[in-house]
Design an enzyme around this catalytic site. Sequence first.
Site, PDB file in Angstrom:
ATOM      1  N   LYS A 155       8.091  11.188 -10.741  1.00  0.00           N
ATOM      2  CA  LYS A 155       7.112  10.298 -10.088  1.00  0.00           C
ATOM      3  C   LYS A 155       5.721  10.623 -10.645  1.00  0.00           C
ATOM      4  O   LYS A 155       5.602  11.171 -11.723  1.00  0.00           O
ATOM      5  CB  LYS A 155       7.193  10.460  -8.571  1.00  0.00           C
ATOM      6  CG  LYS A 155       8.504   9.972  -7.982  1.00  0.00           C
ATOM      7  CD  LYS A 155       8.669   8.466  -8.170  1.00  0.00           C
ATOM      8  CE  LYS A 155       9.996   7.956  -7.639  1.00  0.00           C
ATOM      9  NZ  LYS A 155      10.237   6.553  -7.998  1.00  0.00           N
ATOM     10  N   ARG A 203       7.185  15.699  -7.940  1.00  0.00           N
ATOM     11  CA  ARG A 203       6.980  15.751  -6.487  1.00  0.00           C
ATOM     12  C   ARG A 203       7.911  16.732  -5.791  1.00  0.00           C
ATOM     13  O   ARG A 203       7.605  17.176  -4.682  1.00  0.00           O
ATOM     14  CB  ARG A 203       7.216  14.364  -5.887  1.00  0.00           C
ATOM     15  CG  ARG A 203       5.970  13.584  -5.737  1.00  0.00           C
ATOM     16  CD  ARG A 203       6.153  12.275  -5.036  1.00  0.00           C
ATOM     17  NE  ARG A 203       5.028  11.449  -5.420  1.00  0.00           N
ATOM     18  CZ  ARG A 203       4.995  10.138  -5.380  1.00  0.00           C
ATOM     19  NH1 ARG A 203       6.038   9.472  -4.958  1.00  0.00           N
ATOM     20  NH2 ARG A 203       3.904   9.496  -5.744  1.00  0.00           N
ATOM     21  N   ARG A 236       0.430  10.580  -3.194  1.00  0.00           N
ATOM     22  CA  ARG A 236       1.267  10.854  -2.009  1.00  0.00           C
ATOM     23  C   ARG A 236       1.251  12.343  -1.644  1.00  0.00           C
ATOM     24  O   ARG A 236       1.355  12.703  -0.475  1.00  0.00           O
ATOM     25  CB  ARG A 236       2.690  10.340  -2.214  1.00  0.00           C
ATOM     26  CG  ARG A 236       2.700   8.820  -2.447  1.00  0.00           C
ATOM     27  CD  ARG A 236       3.934   8.128  -1.987  1.00  0.00           C
ATOM     28  NE  ARG A 236       3.982   6.783  -2.571  1.00  0.00           N
ATOM     29  CZ  ARG A 236       3.379   5.711  -2.056  1.00  0.00           C
ATOM     30  NH1 ARG A 236       2.710   5.784  -0.920  1.00  0.00           N
ATOM     31  NH2 ARG A 236       3.455   4.540  -2.660  1.00  0.00           N
ATOM     32  N   LYS A 239       2.066  -2.297  -1.579  1.00  0.00           N
ATOM     33  CA  LYS A 239       1.811  -2.169  -3.027  1.00  0.00           C
ATOM     34  C   LYS A 239       2.928  -2.839  -3.841  1.00  0.00           C
ATOM     35  O   LYS A 239       2.647  -3.611  -4.757  1.00  0.00           O
ATOM     36  CB  LYS A 239       1.703  -0.673  -3.366  1.00  0.00           C
ATOM     37  CG  LYS A 239       1.358  -0.370  -4.793  1.00  0.00           C
ATOM     38  CD  LYS A 239       0.673   0.980  -4.915  1.00  0.00           C
ATOM     39  CE  LYS A 239       1.617   2.166  -4.855  1.00  0.00           C
ATOM     40  NZ  LYS A 239       2.282   2.440  -6.138  1.00  0.00           N
ATOM     41  N   SER A 240       4.171  -2.556  -3.517  1.00  0.00           N
ATOM     42  CA  SER A 240       5.288  -3.142  -4.278  1.00  0.00           C
ATOM     43  C   SER A 240       5.256  -4.671  -4.213  1.00  0.00           C
ATOM     44  O   SER A 240       5.456  -5.356  -5.215  1.00  0.00           O
ATOM     45  CB  SER A 240       6.622  -2.676  -3.706  1.00  0.00           C
ATOM     46  OG  SER A 240       6.863  -1.337  -4.016  1.00  0.00           O
ATOM     47  N   ASP A 273       9.618   7.177  -1.623  1.00  0.00           N
ATOM     48  CA  ASP A 273       8.188   7.522  -1.662  1.00  0.00           C
ATOM     49  C   ASP A 273       7.750   8.308  -0.426  1.00  0.00           C
ATOM     50  O   ASP A 273       6.640   8.855  -0.396  1.00  0.00           O
ATOM     51  CB  ASP A 273       7.343   6.249  -1.811  1.00  0.00           C
ATOM     52  CG  ASP A 273       7.580   5.581  -3.168  1.00  0.00           C
ATOM     53  OD1 ASP A 273       7.901   6.294  -4.132  1.00  0.00           O
ATOM     54  OD2 ASP A 273       7.455   4.351  -3.245  1.00  0.00           O
ATOM     55  N   SER A 317      16.789   2.215  -9.276  1.00  0.00           N
ATOM     56  CA  SER A 317      15.351   2.074  -9.498  1.00  0.00           C
ATOM     57  C   SER A 317      14.963   0.608  -9.396  1.00  0.00           C
ATOM     58  O   SER A 317      15.438  -0.224 -10.178  1.00  0.00           O
ATOM     59  CB  SER A 317      14.963   2.604 -10.884  1.00  0.00           C
ATOM     60  OG  SER A 317      13.693   2.080 -11.256  1.00  0.00           O
ATOM     61  N   ARG A 369       4.386  -7.667  -7.245  1.00  0.00           N
ATOM     62  CA  ARG A 369       5.324  -8.763  -7.499  1.00  0.00           C
ATOM     63  C   ARG A 369       4.672 -10.105  -7.205  1.00  0.00           C
ATOM     64  O   ARG A 369       4.873 -11.071  -7.954  1.00  0.00           O
ATOM     65  CB  ARG A 369       6.587  -8.563  -6.651  1.00  0.00           C
ATOM     66  CG  ARG A 369       7.465  -7.420  -7.196  1.00  0.00           C
ATOM     67  CD  ARG A 369       8.422  -6.901  -6.155  1.00  0.00           C
ATOM     68  NE  ARG A 369       9.358  -5.903  -6.663  1.00  0.00           N
ATOM     69  CZ  ARG A 369       9.062  -4.619  -6.897  1.00  0.00           C
ATOM     70  NH1 ARG A 369       7.827  -4.161  -6.664  1.00  0.00           N
ATOM     71  NH2 ARG A 369       9.985  -3.789  -7.347  1.00  0.00           N
TER      72      ARG A 369
HETATM   73  C1  S3P Z   1       8.635   0.847  -6.818  1.00  0.00           C
HETATM   74  C2  S3P Z   1       9.853   1.454  -6.965  1.00  0.00           C
HETATM   75  C3  S3P Z   1      10.052   2.905  -6.844  1.00  0.00           C
HETATM   76  C4  S3P Z   1       8.891   3.556  -6.108  1.00  0.00           C
HETATM   77  C5  S3P Z   1       7.558   3.097  -6.609  1.00  0.00           C
HETATM   78  C6  S3P Z   1       7.422   1.584  -6.469  1.00  0.00           C
HETATM   79  C7  S3P Z   1       8.555  -0.627  -6.999  1.00  0.00           C
HETATM   80  O1  S3P Z   1      10.140   3.481  -8.125  1.00  0.00           O
HETATM   81  O2  S3P Z   1       8.983   4.954  -6.188  1.00  0.00           O
HETATM   82  O3  S3P Z   1       6.531   3.714  -5.881  1.00  0.00           O
HETATM   83  O4  S3P Z   1       7.547  -1.234  -6.611  1.00  0.00           O
HETATM   84  O5  S3P Z   1       9.507  -1.194  -7.547  1.00  0.00           O
HETATM   85  P1  S3P Z   1      11.517   3.529  -8.941  1.00  0.00           P
HETATM   86  O6  S3P Z   1      11.912   2.147  -9.258  1.00  0.00           O
HETATM   87  O7  S3P Z   1      11.225   4.311 -10.199  1.00  0.00           O
HETATM   88  O8  S3P Z   1      12.480   4.233  -8.043  1.00  0.00           O
END
Ligand code: S3P
Length: 431
Positions: A340, A344, A389, A20-21, A313, A165, A25
């Site tokens: 979150k 959580r 989650r 997903k991340s 996560d 973050s 991007r």
């Molecule tokens: C993410 C960063 C994390 C993560 C989120 C996805 C990302 O959040 O918990 O599920 O894709 O950059 P934070 O940046 O708030 O820690």
Amino acid sequence: MTRFTPAPRLVGALTLPGDKSISHRALLFAALAPGASELRGLGTGEDVRATANALQQLGIPVAWQGEDATVQGRPLAQWQTPSAPIDCGNSGTTLRLLMGLLAAAPGLEATLIGDASLLRRPMARVAEPLRRMGAEITLSETGTAPVHIRGKALQGQDHVLPVASAQVKTALLLAGLHAAGATTVREPAQSRDHTERMLGAMGADLTVHEGEIRIQSSPLRSLGRVQVPGDPSSAAFFAIAALLHPRADVTVDGLCLNPGRIGFASVLERMGARMLTGVQRTVFGEPVGRLHALSSILRATRIDAAEVPACIDELPILALAAACARGTSVFSGIGELRVKESDRLAATARLLRLLGAQVRDSSDRLEIVGKGQASRLAGGRFDAGPDHRMAMTAAIAGTVGGAAIDVEGMESISSSFPGFVDALRSLRGAG
Ligand code: S3P
């Protein structure tokens, strides 16, 4: 409500949808690089779709075919003001990354909104450092979305973040990529670095030195054709299910094995897990490979603040592992869990108590007295609220534990992993 019952065994091999991340991007960065990028195997959840839909509203063509998309990128200066608010749904990544980008687009104006869960999440952590670069951003009185942005010419800045973050870091790097002069970002602990790796692979003027990331305005090369690796955060559910179940052998192939994402594997290794990961190749700077997990007897462990970003996560499913381990586990420095998709930390404590585990929780800490083995977990009914989650963690508890669990809010899994229930079913044996 969906019922999850103890499985007789958990055996099989999976490949999972794209991370997903990385998918967010890949879509966003491809949209900034002139020309076509072909993105294969993107994440299948609604969060990733929200990023693609936002780009379309901003005048970037995105053509989907199944899990693949072709993006026709153009420089940020050519992005269009959307005719309606951009709905980011449940996706904090979509909203925060867009804040950084759109704030740096002079002449562009946009409002970013989301679902009830996203409208409760803190956005000042992104808006404040962007304002120091010259951004014009309005939030609600409580520092949340709706976010209204009027794009401006920004000035590079040095940022020291109070929380680790990756979303905040990425928003600032995207702003820095379009600002005058250099922008630097320093974090208290290293968060996931997909942005640094991908922008680097696209030719951005970005360097990382002793924990400080520095970026300057620079053109991006197209990503060309790329295959997004599988999502380790999704894999963690099946890996831990396999470790906790007495008759299990599960393999996941084609996974992103970025060290900033597989902190859960190091935690589990300390707990005595019979689990191996092996890197097989590299895709735009990301290590990709296989994970293999077998039934294990786990012992308690400690997780502290420095280790949290690499497993942020996965903390709810790691807490389930702790509830089945021998001894008392302590997770500290985990206050970020409170902001979150739901609180959580509170939800994890509530689930573990339902399962019969003894739990002590405070503002940023969980202490879990393990029951020694998963079959000693009790069943019941768990409301996961809007949190994918939490829903998946409860589903795994019902699958590996001693009694059925009825999960409310299972529909939330559509934000990250709509195929979760089918994948879990495919591992369940007949006898
Ligand atoms: C993410 C960063 C994390 C993560 C989120 C996805 C990302 O959040 O918990 O599920 O894709 O950059 P934070 O940046 O708030 O820690």
